[in-house]
Design a protein around this motif. Structure first.
Motif, PDB file in Angstrom:
ATOM      1  N   SER B 130       0.818  -1.210   0.000  1.00  0.00           N
ATOM      2  CA  SER B 130       0.000   0.000   0.000  1.00  0.00           C
ATOM      3  C   SER B 130       0.852   1.261   0.000  1.00  0.00           C
ATOM      4  CB  SER B 130      -0.950   0.002   1.191  1.00  0.00           C
ATOM      5  OG  SER B 130      -0.235  -0.314   2.348  1.00  0.00           O
ATOM      6  N   LEU B 131       2.168   1.083   0.102  1.00  0.00           N
ATOM      7  CA  LEU B 131       3.064   2.237   0.007  1.00  0.00           C
ATOM      8  C   LEU B 131       3.816   2.228  -1.327  1.00  0.00           C
ATOM      9  CD1 LEU B 131       4.678   2.184   3.559  1.00  0.00           C
ATOM     10  CD2 LEU B 131       2.744   3.537   2.808  1.00  0.00           C
ATOM     11  N   GLY B 143       8.973   3.833   1.283  1.00  0.00           N
ATOM     12  CA  GLY B 143       7.754   3.730   0.492  1.00  0.00           C
ATOM     13  C   GLY B 143       7.369   5.025  -0.179  1.00  0.00           C
ATOM     14  N   LYS B 144       6.317   4.949  -0.999  1.00  0.00           N
ATOM     15  CA  LYS B 144       5.776   6.099  -1.739  1.00  0.00           C
ATOM     16  C   LYS B 144       6.876   6.869  -2.439  1.00  0.00           C
ATOM     17  CE  LYS B 144       1.701   6.681   1.125  1.00  0.00           C
ATOM     18  NZ  LYS B 144       0.977   7.463   2.091  1.00  0.00           N
TER      19      LYS B 144
END
Ligand SMILES: Cc1cc2nc3c(=O)[nH]c(=O)nc-3n(C[C@H](O)[C@H](O)[C@H](O)COP(=O)(O)O)c2cc1C
Ligand code: SF4
Ligand code: SF4
Ligand code: SF4
Ligand code: FES
Ligand code: FES
Lengths: 584, 162
Positions: B130-131, B143-144
């Motif tokens: 989810s990142l 992440g991201k």
């Protein structure tokens, strides 16, 4: 500061989002006030990480998006006792939409308790189900309750758990094994990791109950090596369980004994398959073998063995504590209880969710997940990973249950849900999965080994603009052979991502083949990267990031990309702040 | 069946590892994991010495080692960069990160920089989907990411800030 507790969510992805830094920072600041921060794991709201919770006089407030500046505010409020209403992610409209439809059985404690403290688990009714089993139930009664609950294996195949247990219970042999499959190889899924990091005792308690019900003496948790935090927390949990005599000899003073240890995987996707997993536990190459004999008759070291997934075991304590009826009241068609999903990809609110059977894909993607992160229309959701398929938006009213998902050509799988928008090329996705399975094939079966290679060559050809329409028939023909002649699920299901994309997104294949165009602008051979002169300010950024020097133009001059040199890596597009570079 | 090319020090280490982990057939993978933990890859002489101590042919051990993608047979750089190529990361621009890192470090996927500072690998999924897109450097997950963010992080490692 009295009656105040501060919790920081430290799951792997929370840490990756910066939660450890926030923890260290707040810890430093609050230490001087003799306040100890507490640790929990992930509540599943990954999109709002880092998350800090503050409990005051028994009331708990959950703050999201915590950066250093906001952490300062929170520290101040802890000191003054006046609490901010900002970023209360569980009470905001977004948060309510995210949480309201969820039912938490497996994830009940995740992000609430400290996963490294057995006492906190016990305070949350932990090990109570085990005690009830040992004191009040005969093993066969437990098997009946689990059967009656309708719980099906959450690792993918969806076999009835109670029935599987009855095979092990009935198998001949003195020494029986129990395995927890925590190999979670499906790329794009993290349910099992989060459960093991957030509430390892629940899974262990589920295993203990299964062991008591089936007569197993030894348990192995086979965990992916890529999950160091899960492995660490399992180790802590097992040691604490042994100390309290929940694991070991004569558990809780009874004549039930069960030993448990963790085995680290070594990076082979096929080892998630049960017979390969057992070979790997025995120290061999992880190759699947023909069944029968089934593990219940001949498993680890040829002894009777039962294998279940992490989430499957995680459901068991609830079923024992609350009865089969409390579980199977969540029912849709032939599926009962809840399912945990990992929502990721182009989704606005990504994270870990648990929903009752029967919710539709649309409800998950649009209501819980809030639609796409880009704001563009959603195109499809991929379920079941390399064994699953892409479900198009027009079928989003499909309910979540094993049968309905199978009808679409995808599978429920273990719970990965990757959302795709118009910037995702479905042919590329099919090629991506096939490259994955082809690479992970153990090579035992000819069609799985060679057939997937042929399919990959065809798909690569199509993405390069060299495909012909007959290729689609060839793909379907090869898919049929591979499914029919493969020994294990890896080969049998490998064609699914290709077949579902051909079925639902045929026009995208045709665009690649007939028009030599990639509508999503992904396939490198079919696109050109160019500067939009009207938008270019001549800032030179793109020229500086281009690895191959394909961009010309000086300061304040309109830049030009040389299509011959450009490798279409896309770096300049991301670098340009003026939307001046486009894909055509 | 003595390992004729092994030095005493290597044999000594092999004995120590086998003593720690065990010599039962099912211990082969944990043994290899221990060797790799110590050396970041599987040095030939040490693997052979371990086989010697276990009194099994080295080919048995290599048979197991080559099956699993975790095991490396060449020395690794000081920092190991793993770019996630899982589904979520793939659709969220993982390729951009690889391109940026390759450019920044002048290294290829699967390769090691000349100064032995970095090795670049790809992995199937780091479980932080989810990142996405996600990169792991040594034991830290980022992440991201965007290509410029990952360049900045890699530069920090280059400058010895981590
Ligand atoms: C190639 C392949 C990979 C698999 N990977 C996993 C996995 O990572 N985790 C899992 O629980 N089951 C996985 N399975 C399913 C297992 O073989 C087995 O069905 C499952 O662990 C049984 O547990 P359950 O009944 O609780 O679902 C995989 C199967 C195949 C064919
Ligand atoms: S189907 Fe593929 S992965 Fe499974 S046993 Fe056959 S070759 Fe191996
Ligand atoms: S980065 Fe964008 S605006 Fe700047 S020179 Fe390149 S194309 Fe023009
Ligand atoms: S896409 Fe990559 S190679 Fe092409 S111009 Fe942009 S940065 Fe250079
Ligand atoms: S933030 Fe914990 S699973 Fe994502
Ligand atoms: S897909 Fe990259 S972390 Fe899972």
């Amino acid at each position: 500061m009295e009656n105040t507790r501060v919790f920081v969510g430290l799951g792997s992805c929370g840490i990756a989002a910066g939660a450890q830094d926030i923890y260290d920072y707040m810890d430093q600041e609050l230490k001087s006030d003799n306040m100890d921060l507490e640790v929990t794991s992930c509540v599943g709201m990954c999109y709002a990480e880092p998350i800090v919770e503050i409990e005051h006089n028994g009331e708990r407030r959950r703050y999201g998006y915590v950066d250093k500046k906001f952490a300062d505010e929170l520290i101040e409020s802890v000191k003054t006792g006046e609490f901010s209403d900002k970023n209360l992610i569980a009470l905001s409209d977004d948060g309510k939409k995210y949480l309201d439809r969820q039912v938490k059985i497996v994830l009940e404690n995740c992000g609430i308790i400290n996963p490294e403290s057995i006492d906190e688990y016990i305070n949350a009714d932990g090990y109570k189900a085990l005690a009830i089993c040992i004191k009040e139930y005969k093993p066969e009664e437990i098997v009946s309750i689990v059967k009656e609950s309708g719980l099906k294996g959450r690792g993918g195949a969806g076999f009835l758990t109670g029935l599987k247990w009855s095979f092990l219970a009935g198998a001949k042999g003195d020494y029986k094994y129990l395995v927890c499959n925590a190999d979670e190889g499906d790329p794009g899924a993290f349910m099992d990791r989060s459960v093991l990091e957030g509430d390892p005792h629940k899974v262990i308690e589920g295993m203990l109950i299964a062991a008591y019900a089936t007569g197993a003496k030894e348990g192995v948790i086979y965990c992916r090596a890529e999950y160091p935090l899960a492995i660490k927390r399992l180790g802590i949990a097992i040691a604490a369980g042994e100390e309290k005599n929940f694991i070991g000899d004569n558990i809780m003073g009874s004549d039930f004994s069960f030993h448990l240890h963790v085995k680290e995987g070594a990076g082979a996707f096929v080892c998630g398959e049960e017979t390969a997993l057992m070979a790997s536990i025995e120290g061999k190459r992880g190759m699947p073998r023909l069944r029968p004999p089934f593990p219940a008759n001949s498993g680890i070291n040829k002894s009777p063995t039962n294998i279940n997934n992490v989430e499957t075991y995680g459901n068991v304590p609830f079923i024992i504590l609350n009865g089969a009826g409390a579980f199977n009241k969540y029912a849709f068609k032939n599926s009962y209880g809840t399912k945990v999903f990992a929502l990721a990809g182009k989704i606005k609110r990504g994270g870990l969710i648990e929903v009752p059977m029967g919710l539709t894909i649309r409800e998950i993607v649009t209501e819980i997940g809030g639609g796409t992160s880009s704001g563009h229309p959603v195109k499809a959701v991929q379920m079941g990973g390399p064994a699953g398929g892409c479900i198009p938006e027009r079928l989003f009213d499909t309910p979540i249950d094993y049968d309905s998902i199978n009808e679409t050509g995808a599978i429920m799988g273990s719970g990965g849900m990757v959302v795709m928008d118009d910037s995702t090329c479905m042919v590329d996705v099919a090629r991506y999965f096939l490259a994955f399975t082809q690479n992970e094939s153990c090579g035992k079966c000819t069609f799985c080994r060679i057939g997937t290679k042929r399919m990959l060559e065809i798909l690569t050809r199509i993405t390069e603009g060299n495909g012909v329409m007959e290729d689609l028939d060839k793909l379907e023909e090869l898919a049929g052979h591979i499914s029919k002649t493969s020994l294990c699920g890896l080969g049998q299901l490998a064609p699914n991502p290709v077949l579902t994309t051909i079925k639902y997104f045929r026009e995208e294949y045709e665009a690649h083949i007939k028009d030599h165009k990639c509508p999503a602008g992904v396939c490198k051979s079919l696109i050109t990267i160019q500067v939009i002169p009207d938008n270019c300010t001549g800032c030179t950024l793109c020229a500086r990031v281009c690895p191959v020097g394909a961009i010309e133009g000086g300061r304040k001059k309109i830049h030009v990309i040389d299509p011959e040199t450009c490798t279409r890596c896309g770096l300049c597009i991301e670098a340009c702040n003026f939307n001046a570079i486009e894909v055509v | 069946m003595a390992c004729k090319d092994c030095s005493n020090a290597v044999l000594e280490e092999a004995r120590q590892i086998v003593k720690e982990v065990g010599s039962e057939p099912e211990k082969v993978i944990p043994l290899l994991q221990e060797i790799q933990k110590r050396h970041s890859y599987l040095p030939d002489d040490l693997v052979e010495a371990v086989a010697d101590v276990m009194e099994v042919p080295a080919s048995n051990i290599y048979g197991v080692a080559t099956f699993y993608s975790q095991f490396r047979f060449t020395p690794m750089g000081k920092h190991l960069i793993k770019v996630c190529k899982g589904t979520a990361c793939h659709v969220s621009g993982a390729n951009l990160l690889t391109a940026a890192i390759c450019d920044e470090l002048d290294v290829e996927e699967g390769g090691t920089t000349e100064d032995m500072l970095f090795s670049l690998e790809t992995v199937a999924c780091l479980g932080c989907c989810s990142l996405a897109p996600v990169v792991m450097i040594d034991n830290k997950v980022y992440g991201k990411l965007t290509s410029s963010k990952v360049r900045k992080i890699v530069k920090e490692y280059k400058d010895g800030k981590h």
